[in-house]
Design a protein around this motif. Structure first.
Motif, PDB file in Angstrom:
ATOM      1  N   GLY A 195     -40.746  23.566  15.973  1.00 54.03           N
ATOM      2  CA  GLY A 195     -39.426  24.169  15.746  1.00 54.03           C
ATOM      3  C   GLY A 195     -39.558  25.533  15.095  1.00 54.03           C
ATOM      4  O   GLY A 195     -40.373  26.359  15.521  1.00 54.03           O
ATOM      5  N   SER A 196     -38.758  25.749  14.036  1.00 53.58           N
ATOM      6  CA  SER A 196     -38.821  27.039  13.332  1.00 53.58           C
ATOM      7  C   SER A 196     -40.034  27.106  12.410  1.00 53.58           C
ATOM      8  O   SER A 196     -40.318  28.157  11.840  1.00 53.58           O
ATOM      9  N   GLY A 197     -40.709  25.977  12.220  1.00 55.38           N
ATOM     10  CA  GLY A 197     -41.864  25.936  11.322  1.00 55.38           C
ATOM     11  C   GLY A 197     -41.468  25.851   9.857  1.00 55.38           C
ATOM     12  O   GLY A 197     -42.324  25.776   8.976  1.00 55.38           O
ATOM     13  N   GLY A 216     -34.508  20.931   5.677  1.00 51.84           N
ATOM     14  CA  GLY A 216     -33.709  19.889   6.311  1.00 51.84           C
ATOM     15  C   GLY A 216     -33.371  20.178   7.763  1.00 51.84           C
ATOM     16  O   GLY A 216     -33.440  19.286   8.616  1.00 51.84           O
ATOM     17  N   SER A 217     -33.031  21.446   8.071  1.00 51.81           N
ATOM     18  CA  SER A 217     -32.656  21.780   9.455  1.00 51.81           C
ATOM     19  C   SER A 217     -33.809  21.552  10.409  1.00 51.81           C
ATOM     20  O   SER A 217     -33.643  20.958  11.482  1.00 51.81           O
ATOM     21  N   ASN A 218     -34.981  22.022  10.003  1.00 52.06           N
ATOM     22  CA  ASN A 218     -36.122  21.867  10.908  1.00 52.06           C
ATOM     23  C   ASN A 218     -36.576  20.409  10.997  1.00 52.06           C
ATOM     24  O   ASN A 218     -37.025  19.958  12.046  1.00 52.06           O
ATOM     25  N   ALA A 219     -36.420  19.665   9.903  1.00 52.03           N
ATOM     26  CA  ALA A 219     -36.742  18.233   9.944  1.00 52.03           C
ATOM     27  C   ALA A 219     -35.819  17.542  10.949  1.00 52.03           C
ATOM     28  O   ALA A 219     -36.262  16.705  11.746  1.00 52.03           O
ATOM     29  N   GLY A 220     -34.535  17.923  10.949  1.00 48.89           N
ATOM     30  CA  GLY A 220     -33.582  17.341  11.890  1.00 48.89           C
ATOM     31  C   GLY A 220     -33.933  17.694  13.325  1.00 48.89           C
ATOM     32  O   GLY A 220     -33.909  16.856  14.226  1.00 48.89           O
ATOM     33  N   ARG A 221     -34.286  18.949  13.516  1.00 42.02           N
ATOM     34  CA  ARG A 221     -34.628  19.467  14.846  1.00 42.02           C
ATOM     35  C   ARG A 221     -35.867  18.764  15.401  1.00 42.02           C
ATOM     36  O   ARG A 221     -35.920  18.367  16.556  1.00 42.02           O
ATOM     37  N   VAL A 222     -36.867  18.570  14.561  1.00 38.74           N
ATOM     38  CA  VAL A 222     -38.161  18.042  15.024  1.00 38.74           C
ATOM     39  C   VAL A 222     -38.210  16.517  14.944  1.00 38.74           C
ATOM     40  O   VAL A 222     -38.735  15.853  15.842  1.00 38.74           O
ATOM     41  N   GLY A 245     -39.470  26.368   2.103  1.00 37.27           N
ATOM     42  CA  GLY A 245     -38.220  26.426   2.853  1.00 37.27           C
ATOM     43  C   GLY A 245     -37.385  27.649   2.548  1.00 37.27           C
ATOM     44  O   GLY A 245     -37.911  28.672   2.099  1.00 37.27           O
ATOM     45  N   LYS A 246     -36.077  27.534   2.793  1.00 34.30           N
ATOM     46  CA  LYS A 246     -35.188  28.686   2.690  1.00 34.30           C
ATOM     47  C   LYS A 246     -34.116  28.519   1.616  1.00 34.30           C
ATOM     48  O   LYS A 246     -33.159  29.291   1.563  1.00 34.30           O
ATOM     49  N   ALA A 247     -34.278  27.470   0.796  1.00 36.71           N
ATOM     50  CA  ALA A 247     -33.457  27.280  -0.421  1.00 36.71           C
ATOM     51  C   ALA A 247     -31.991  26.953  -0.176  1.00 36.71           C
ATOM     52  O   ALA A 247     -31.148  27.222  -1.032  1.00 36.71           O
ATOM     53  N   VAL A 248     -31.677  26.348   0.962  1.00 42.65           N
ATOM     54  CA  VAL A 248     -30.275  26.023   1.217  1.00 42.65           C
ATOM     55  C   VAL A 248     -29.881  24.704   0.539  1.00 42.65           C
ATOM     56  O   VAL A 248     -28.933  24.671  -0.259  1.00 42.65           O
ATOM     57  N   ALA A 249     -30.633  23.633   0.811  1.00 41.59           N
ATOM     58  CA  ALA A 249     -30.350  22.364   0.122  1.00 41.59           C
ATOM     59  C   ALA A 249     -30.570  22.534  -1.382  1.00 41.59           C
ATOM     60  O   ALA A 249     -29.816  21.982  -2.196  1.00 41.59           O
ATOM     61  N   MET A 300     -24.597  27.603  13.889  1.00 38.52           N
ATOM     62  CA  MET A 300     -25.919  27.980  13.379  1.00 38.52           C
ATOM     63  C   MET A 300     -26.001  27.665  11.891  1.00 38.52           C
ATOM     64  O   MET A 300     -25.228  28.202  11.103  1.00 38.52           O
ATOM     65  N   VAL A 301     -26.962  26.796  11.522  1.00 34.24           N
ATOM     66  CA  VAL A 301     -27.104  26.421  10.110  1.00 34.24           C
ATOM     67  C   VAL A 301     -27.446  27.651   9.277  1.00 34.24           C
ATOM     68  O   VAL A 301     -26.945  27.834   8.165  1.00 34.24           O
ATOM     69  N   SER A 302     -28.281  28.513   9.844  1.00 30.55           N
ATOM     70  CA  SER A 302     -28.707  29.702   9.094  1.00 30.55           C
ATOM     71  C   SER A 302     -27.508  30.591   8.732  1.00 30.55           C
ATOM     72  O   SER A 302     -27.371  31.012   7.584  1.00 30.55           O
ATOM     73  N   LEU A 303     -26.655  30.864   9.703  1.00 24.96           N
ATOM     74  CA  LEU A 303     -25.489  31.728   9.454  1.00 24.96           C
ATOM     75  C   LEU A 303     -24.567  31.094   8.410  1.00 24.96           C
ATOM     76  O   LEU A 303     -24.102  31.757   7.477  1.00 24.96           O
ATOM     77  N   ALA A 304     -24.341  29.785   8.565  1.00 23.30           N
ATOM     78  CA  ALA A 304     -23.487  29.071   7.617  1.00 23.30           C
ATOM     79  C   ALA A 304     -24.091  29.125   6.214  1.00 23.30           C
ATOM     80  O   ALA A 304     -23.373  29.288   5.221  1.00 23.30           O
ATOM     81  N   SER A 305     -25.414  29.017   6.134  1.00 24.85           N
ATOM     82  CA  SER A 305     -26.101  29.037   4.833  1.00 24.85           C
ATOM     83  C   SER A 305     -25.947  30.395   4.158  1.00 24.85           C
ATOM     84  O   SER A 305     -25.711  30.478   2.951  1.00 24.85           O
ATOM     85  N   ILE A 306     -26.090  31.455   4.931  1.00 23.99           N
ATOM     86  CA  ILE A 306     -25.978  32.808   4.380  1.00 23.99           C
ATOM     87  C   ILE A 306     -24.555  33.036   3.846  1.00 23.99           C
ATOM     88  O   ILE A 306     -24.365  33.504   2.725  1.00 23.99           O
ATOM     89  N   ARG A 333     -35.205  34.939   2.667  1.00 27.91           N
ATOM     90  CA  ARG A 333     -35.920  33.869   3.389  1.00 27.91           C
ATOM     91  C   ARG A 333     -35.363  33.666   4.802  1.00 27.91           C
ATOM     92  O   ARG A 333     -36.006  33.055   5.645  1.00 27.91           O
ATOM     93  N   HIS A 334     -34.141  34.151   5.038  1.00 31.21           N
ATOM     94  CA  HIS A 334     -33.539  34.015   6.369  1.00 31.21           C
ATOM     95  C   HIS A 334     -33.725  35.272   7.214  1.00 31.21           C
ATOM     96  O   HIS A 334     -33.039  35.456   8.211  1.00 31.21           O
ATOM     97  N   ARG A 335     -34.657  36.159   6.810  1.00 31.84           N
ATOM     98  CA  ARG A 335     -34.711  37.443   7.527  1.00 31.84           C
ATOM     99  C   ARG A 335     -35.063  37.271   9.008  1.00 31.84           C
ATOM    100  O   ARG A 335     -34.511  37.978   9.858  1.00 31.84           O
ATOM    101  N   ALA A 336     -35.923  36.314   9.341  1.00 34.62           N
ATOM    102  CA  ALA A 336     -36.224  36.084  10.761  1.00 34.62           C
ATOM    103  C   ALA A 336     -34.995  35.526  11.476  1.00 34.62           C
ATOM    104  O   ALA A 336     -34.707  35.902  12.621  1.00 34.62           O
ATOM    105  N   ASN A 337     -34.262  34.625  10.769  1.00 29.87           N
ATOM    106  CA  ASN A 337     -33.038  34.074  11.364  1.00 29.87           C
ATOM    107  C   ASN A 337     -32.018  35.185  11.627  1.00 29.87           C
ATOM    108  O   ASN A 337     -31.355  35.186  12.667  1.00 29.87           O
ATOM    109  N   ILE A 338     -31.903  36.118  10.664  1.00 28.12           N
ATOM    110  CA  ILE A 338     -30.916  37.209  10.813  1.00 28.12           C
ATOM    111  C   ILE A 338     -31.249  38.036  12.060  1.00 28.12           C
ATOM    112  O   ILE A 338     -30.357  38.395  12.835  1.00 28.12           O
TER     113      ILE A 338
HETATM  114  O1  G3P Z   1     -32.516  24.935   6.424  1.00 28.50           O
HETATM  115  C1  G3P Z   1     -32.438  26.327   6.376  1.00 28.50           C
HETATM  116  C2  G3P Z   1     -31.585  26.818   7.504  1.00 28.50           C
HETATM  117  O2  G3P Z   1     -30.606  27.693   7.018  1.00 28.50           O
HETATM  118  C3  G3P Z   1     -32.339  27.471   8.609  1.00 28.50           C
HETATM  119  O3  G3P Z   1     -33.458  26.709   8.990  1.00 28.50           O
HETATM  120  O4  G3P Z   1     -35.202  25.899  10.498  1.00 28.50           O
HETATM  121  O5  G3P Z   1     -33.105  26.911  11.426  1.00 28.50           O
HETATM  122  O6  G3P Z   1     -34.783  28.369  10.292  1.00 28.50           O
HETATM  123  P1  G3P Z   1     -34.179  26.996  10.378  1.00 28.50           P
END
Ligand code: G3P
Length: 200
Positions: free
Chosen positions: A36-38, A42-48, A102-106, A142-148, A181-186
């Motif tokens: 997944g995203s590596g 929690g998000s990546n655990a769910g994905r994988v 991780g990315k400190a969301v939880a 998108m979990v990342s966008l919601a987290s930001i 921590r979300h810079r790649a997601n952004i």
């Molecule tokens: O759990 C962090 C979330 O905001 C993004 O995770 O795996 O989609 O990069 P991920």
């Protein structure tokens, strides 16, 4: 001050416990850093690994911050705030997982939950960012966008509603950490290639 130092060390060590690595390896014989995203979250655990794993990982990652803040608030309220922030930092740069976490969301959720329970007694600390998280997740998938958005909201709310400087600075730093921590997601959000949740 000594209490602050103890708080930061306790927070960092507890935050360094990598819930996603533990659940993946022990129950699924999988290192989710390779899929997944590596990300160790929690998000990546769910994905994988699926929904149950995600819930377990999120519970551990929230729990370790709550524990750090609760422990430290027994002897020093100020120390408990910095313990919470240190726990989020430990989650992102864990001593027990080669400093790649991780990315400190939880953990942000754990930080808001525990400081609101043990120190500030303001449930809106948690509710306001959570509502924003759910709305943005529902609209954008998108979990990342919601987290930001949720992290920005929490800092804004705290800055407006609290006149305590420590929690305002700590939540500000936490938001900076989360966005960094979300810079790649952004980057992926910007070019339209970010992962979307399949269950919404
Ligand atoms: O759990 C962090 C979330 O905001 C993004 O995770 O795996 O989609 O990069 P991920």
């Amino acid at each position: 001050e000594l209490n602050l130092l103890y708080g930061v060390v306790i927070g960092y060590l507890l935050g360094s416990i990598p819930g996603a690595l533990f659940i993946g390896k022990v129950f699924y014989h999988t290192d989710i850093r390779e899929y997944g995203s590596g990300n160790l979250g929690g998000s990546n655990a769910g994905r994988v690994l699926g929904k149950k794993a995600a819930i377990a990982v999120i519970a551990i990652d929230i729990g370790k911050v709550v524990l750090a803040v609760a422990l430290c608030s027994l002897f020093d309220q100020e120390a408990s705030i910095w313990a919470g922030l240190a726990a989020a930092f430990g989650h992102c740069y864990p001593l027990f997982a080669n400093f790649k976490g991780g990315k400190a969301v939880a953990t942000m959720f754990g930080f808001l939950l525990s400081t609101s329970i043990f120190t500030f007694r303001d449930g809106l600390f948690v509710i306001v960012p959570l509502v924003v998280f759910l709305i943005v997740l529902y609209l954008g998938k998108m979990v990342s966008l919601a987290s930001i958005f949720a992290s920005l909201t929490s800092t804004l709310y705290i800055a407006i509603a609290q006149d305590n400087l420590s929690i305002t600075i700590a939540s500000c730093l936490l938001t900076v950490l989360i966005i960094y921590r979300h810079r790649a997601n952004i980057g992926r959000i910007a070019n339209g290639t970010e992962n979307k949740v399949s269950w919404l």
